[in-house]
Design a protein around this motif. Structure first.
Motif, mmCIF file in Angstrom:
data_model
loop_
_atom_site.group_PDB
_atom_site.id
_atom_site.type_symbol
_atom_site.label_atom_id
_atom_site.label_comp_id
_atom_site.label_asym_id
_atom_site.label_seq_id
_atom_site.Cartn_x
_atom_site.Cartn_y
_atom_site.Cartn_z
ATOM 1 N N GLY A 149 -7.940 -4.540 6.167
ATOM 2 C CA GLY A 149 -7.315 -5.913 5.687
ATOM 3 C C GLY A 149 -6.429 -6.292 5.633
ATOM 4 N N THR A 150 -6.025 -7.828 4.842
ATOM 5 C CA THR A 150 -5.434 -8.624 5.050
ATOM 6 C C THR A 150 -4.180 -7.683 3.700
ATOM 7 N N ASP A 151 -3.083 -7.413 3.650
ATOM 8 C CA ASP A 151 -2.323 -7.242 2.026
ATOM 9 C C ASP A 151 -2.325 -8.684 1.469
ATOM 10 N N LEU A 152 -3.047 -9.265 0.657
ATOM 11 C CA LEU A 152 -2.187 -10.069 -0.080
ATOM 12 C C LEU A 152 -1.289 -10.501 -0.832
ATOM 13 N N VAL A 153 -0.247 -9.571 -0.584
ATOM 14 C CA VAL A 153 1.423 -9.807 -0.973
ATOM 15 C C VAL A 153 2.090 -10.604 -0.307
ATOM 16 N N THR A 154 2.219 -9.340 1.230
ATOM 17 C CA THR A 154 2.662 -9.496 2.017
ATOM 18 C C THR A 154 2.354 -10.296 3.663
ATOM 19 N N HIS B 91 -3.644 -1.293 5.743
ATOM 20 C CA HIS B 91 -5.367 -0.706 6.220
ATOM 21 C C HIS B 91 -4.652 0.784 4.467
ATOM 22 N N PHE B 92 -5.535 1.132 3.693
ATOM 23 C CA PHE B 92 -4.538 1.941 3.108
ATOM 24 C C PHE B 92 -6.008 2.521 2.529
ATOM 25 N N GLY C 252 10.454 -8.159 1.268
ATOM 26 C CA GLY C 252 8.895 -8.564 1.102
ATOM 27 C C GLY C 252 7.829 -8.046 2.746
ATOM 28 N N GLN C 253 8.515 -7.659 4.044
ATOM 29 C CA GLN C 253 7.638 -7.278 4.763
ATOM 30 C C GLN C 253 7.308 -5.852 4.701
ATOM 31 N N GLY C 254 7.439 -5.684 4.341
ATOM 32 C CA GLY C 254 7.526 -3.948 4.367
ATOM 33 C C GLY C 254 8.336 -3.560 4.455
ATOM 34 N N ALA C 255 7.997 -2.128 5.703
ATOM 35 C CA ALA C 255 9.225 -1.749 6.355
ATOM 36 C C ALA C 255 9.939 -2.397 7.329
#
Length: 94
Positions: free
Chosen positions: A11-16, A21-22, A73-76
């Motif tokens: 699903g969609t990450d609520l933060v980024t 997928h986790f 805040g956008q990850g890697a």
């Protein structure tokens, strides 16, 4: 290891607001980095860092940046794809 690497919450990450997928506390990375094995797991950081383990290749990868990636805040950070792919290629030739 199978418990950590399996896909649990697509699903969609609520933060980024990115599709993420986790597994159990780790990001499922095979879709973001298709050159990884299906059971690769790890996590990206807000500053652009990334750490993962790929059981298929036996490679563990960790990268940290001296400076924050922008926008943060956008990850890697984008260079992780090229760097990780180079590490996996080098490991395959050893």
């Amino acid at each position: 290891m199978a418990e950590f690497s399996g896909l649990r919450t697509p699903g969609t990450d609520l933060v980024t607001e990115q599709v993420n997928h986790f597994g159990l506390g780790f990001e499922y990375l095979a879709e973001q980095y298709p050159f990884l094995g299906q059971n690769a797991f790890g996590h990206s950081g807000a500053a652009g860092s990334l750490g993962f383990a790929d059981p298929a290749s036996g490679v563990a990868y960790a990268y940290t940046r001296r400076r924050f990636a922008f926008p943060s805040g956008q990850g890697a950070s984008p260079e992780n794809g090229h760097l990780a792919q180079s590490v996996l290629r080098a490991a395959a030739t050893v």
